[in-house]
Motif scaffolding. Sequence first.
Motif, short mmCIF file in Angstrom:
data_model
loop_
_atom_site.label_atom_id
_atom_site.label_comp_id
_atom_site.label_asym_id
_atom_site.label_seq_id
_atom_site.Cartn_x
_atom_site.Cartn_y
_atom_site.Cartn_z
N GLU A 208 5.33 -12.49 -6.31
CA GLU A 208 4.65 -11.47 -7.10
C GLU A 208 4.53 -10.20 -6.28
OE1 GLU A 208 0.67 -10.77 -9.87
OE2 GLU A 208 0.84 -12.59 -8.65
N ARG A 209 4.99 -9.09 -6.84
CA ARG A 209 5.02 -7.81 -6.13
C ARG A 209 3.94 -6.89 -6.71
NH1 ARG A 209 10.85 -6.89 -7.99
NH2 ARG A 209 9.83 -7.96 -9.73
N ILE A 210 2.95 -6.59 -5.89
CA ILE A 210 1.79 -5.82 -6.32
C ILE A 210 1.79 -4.48 -5.60
CG2 ILE A 210 -0.73 -5.77 -6.44
CD1 ILE A 210 -0.52 -8.92 -6.11
N GLY A 211 1.57 -3.42 -6.34
CA GLY A 211 1.53 -2.09 -5.75
C GLY A 211 0.13 -1.50 -5.78
N ILE A 212 -0.16 -0.67 -4.80
CA ILE A 212 -1.39 0.12 -4.76
C ILE A 212 -0.98 1.57 -4.59
CG2 ILE A 212 -3.48 0.66 -3.46
CD1 ILE A 212 -3.89 -1.99 -4.62
N ASN A 213 -1.39 2.44 -5.52
CA ASN A 213 -1.11 3.86 -5.34
C ASN A 213 -2.31 4.69 -5.79
OD1 ASN A 213 -0.84 4.09 -8.19
ND2 ASN A 213 1.35 3.62 -8.08
N THR A 214 -2.19 5.99 -5.67
CA THR A 214 -3.35 6.87 -5.85
C THR A 214 -3.95 6.82 -7.25
OG1 THR A 214 -1.82 8.68 -6.27
CG2 THR A 214 -2.69 8.48 -4.04
N THR A 215 -3.14 6.59 -8.27
CA THR A 215 -3.64 6.63 -9.64
C THR A 215 -3.49 5.32 -10.39
OG1 THR A 215 -1.52 7.40 -10.54
CG2 THR A 215 -3.08 9.09 -9.79
N GLY A 216 -2.84 4.33 -9.78
CA GLY A 216 -2.60 3.07 -10.48
C GLY A 216 -1.45 3.16 -11.48
N HIS A 217 -0.63 4.20 -11.39
CA HIS A 217 0.48 4.37 -12.33
C HIS A 217 1.56 3.31 -12.07
CE1 HIS A 217 1.57 6.85 -8.80
NE2 HIS A 217 2.80 6.41 -9.03
N PRO A 218 2.24 2.87 -13.12
CA PRO A 218 3.31 1.87 -12.96
C PRO A 218 4.40 2.38 -12.04
CG PRO A 218 2.73 2.15 -15.28
CD PRO A 218 2.05 3.26 -14.54
N ALA A 219 5.04 1.46 -11.33
CA ALA A 219 6.14 1.81 -10.43
C ALA A 219 7.24 0.78 -10.57
CB ALA A 219 5.64 1.87 -8.99
N GLU A 220 8.47 1.25 -10.54
CA GLU A 220 9.63 0.39 -10.71
C GLU A 220 9.66 -0.70 -9.64
OE1 GLU A 220 14.53 0.77 -10.76
OE2 GLU A 220 13.27 2.54 -10.47
N GLY A 221 9.87 -1.94 -10.09
CA GLY A 221 10.00 -3.06 -9.16
C GLY A 221 8.73 -3.82 -8.90
N PHE A 222 7.60 -3.34 -9.46
CA PHE A 222 6.32 -3.99 -9.22
C PHE A 222 5.80 -4.68 -10.47
CE2 PHE A 222 6.76 -0.82 -5.95
CZ PHE A 222 6.33 -1.50 -4.82
N ASP A 223 5.27 -5.88 -10.27
CA ASP A 223 4.73 -6.64 -11.40
C ASP A 223 3.37 -6.09 -11.85
OD1 ASP A 223 6.85 -8.73 -11.37
OD2 ASP A 223 6.02 -9.12 -9.39
N LYS A 224 2.58 -5.61 -10.89
CA LYS A 224 1.28 -5.01 -11.16
C LYS A 224 1.09 -3.84 -10.22
CE LYS A 224 -1.00 -9.47 -12.18
NZ LYS A 224 -2.06 -10.39 -11.68
N VAL A 225 0.34 -2.85 -10.68
CA VAL A 225 -0.03 -1.74 -9.81
C VAL A 225 -1.51 -1.44 -10.03
CG1 VAL A 225 0.39 0.66 -9.16
CG2 VAL A 225 2.30 -0.76 -9.92
N LEU B 251 0.87 -1.17 0.00
CA LEU B 251 0.00 0.00 0.00
C LEU B 251 0.91 1.22 0.00
CD1 LEU B 251 -2.74 1.32 0.15
CD2 LEU B 251 -2.77 0.92 2.62
N GLY B 252 1.11 1.77 -1.19
CA GLY B 252 2.10 2.82 -1.39
C GLY B 252 3.27 2.27 -2.18
N THR B 253 3.70 2.99 -3.20
CA THR B 253 4.80 2.51 -4.06
C THR B 253 5.95 3.52 -4.08
OG1 THR B 253 3.69 3.45 -6.02
CG2 THR B 253 3.28 1.11 -5.53
N GLY B 254 6.18 4.17 -2.94
CA GLY B 254 7.27 5.14 -2.84
C GLY B 254 8.62 4.47 -2.65
N THR B 255 9.58 5.26 -2.17
CA THR B 255 10.96 4.78 -2.13
C THR B 255 11.14 3.58 -1.19
OG1 THR B 255 11.48 6.43 -0.42
CG2 THR B 255 11.91 7.04 -2.71
N ILE B 256 10.41 3.55 -0.07
CA ILE B 256 10.54 2.42 0.86
C ILE B 256 10.03 1.15 0.21
CG2 ILE B 256 9.76 1.48 3.07
CD1 ILE B 256 9.52 4.43 4.03
N ALA B 257 8.84 1.23 -0.38
CA ALA B 257 8.26 0.06 -1.04
C ALA B 257 9.15 -0.41 -2.19
CB ALA B 257 6.86 0.40 -1.56
N LYS B 258 9.72 0.51 -2.93
CA LYS B 258 10.58 0.13 -4.06
C LYS B 258 11.84 -0.59 -3.59
CE LYS B 258 8.98 3.72 -7.21
NZ LYS B 258 9.23 5.07 -7.78
N GLU B 259 12.41 -0.13 -2.49
CA GLU B 259 13.61 -0.81 -1.95
C GLU B 259 13.26 -2.23 -1.50
OE1 GLU B 259 16.69 -0.07 -2.07
OE2 GLU B 259 16.58 2.01 -2.73
N ALA B 260 12.10 -2.39 -0.87
CA ALA B 260 11.68 -3.73 -0.44
C ALA B 260 11.39 -4.61 -1.66
CB ALA B 260 10.45 -3.65 0.45
#
Length: 320
Positions: free
Chosen positions: A167-184, A148-157
């Motif tokens: 499988e690394r899934i991200g949730i963010n405010t707009t659903g925009h892609p984020a480095e290191g995540f398979d789905k957002v 829940l959140g795809t900022g710098t902490i989540a990206k490092e993890a």
Amino acid sequence: MIKVILTYDYGKENIAAIEALGYEVTLINENAHGSQSEGTLGLGDKATEVLICYNPFDRLKLSDYPQLKWIQLSSIGIDQLPKEEVLERGISVTNNQGGYSIPMGEWIVYKMLEAYKMGRTLQKQQAHKKWKMQSGVRELTHKKAMFLGTGTIAKEAAKRLEPFNIERIGINTTGHPAEGFDKVFFIEALEKEVAQADFLIVSVPHTPATEKLVSQKVLGAMKEDAVLINIARGAIIDEDALIQYLEEGKFLSVALDVTVTEPLPAESPLWTFEQVDITPHNSWISEYRNQRRFDLILDNLEAYANQKPLKNVVDVKRGY
């Protein structure tokens, strides 16, 4: 010379490096008890333009510094900031985003492994000199970790989880892609998508919009044997609802490095559950934290002195 207040002593060499940029430094210990009857920290020149601190705001009055233009926080969160006054005066605020992301990313992986490898159970056995093999140990392989959140902490993890074939899934405010995540996914999809997650890691800033975002419904939608990890802020989780589900025996593990009230009161039921791991807001600590923090501070001080853009400027209205 530009006048700056530091509320943490970064050492003679580092302070000399700040002075070499053309600053006059005043050092105030924000953790020391005030000597004035009101308990305030009325120190430093009235002409101070820059304040570098964590949280002196209960005793240091910004009104004492009419020329203050910029606050550099040593934290990522800005909960402690007197936001109304800062906004009214147009004071720029920067934070330490990214400065603690590596140790916190490692901490997340550590808590995931601790839960699946039954670390707490095995440690208790050792404390009682008990030799018993545990057959409930699991693998991270093929599991789903939701952040829940795809900022710098989540990206490092997420970066550190790649070798585990999870499988690394991200949730963010707009659903925009984020480095290191398979789905957002868009944040509105949280309740639906969390039902498939083996792990939910809370790593989103605390704002009015994220208050109790991990609600009773979200907690209820999670798997019975899910792992919940919070390294952000306690208020993002509905703590009462969490306690209710814990009483019903839900969750394989809940790792809370943050709680709504800190320190966590001794009478809190959270201390009593076998599947709950309480740590004292410790995930950001590492032997490199001070140097990383100071490197950012020095870069920003150089930029400010040369009238260049600052790094990590915070939108105070949004809260991050």
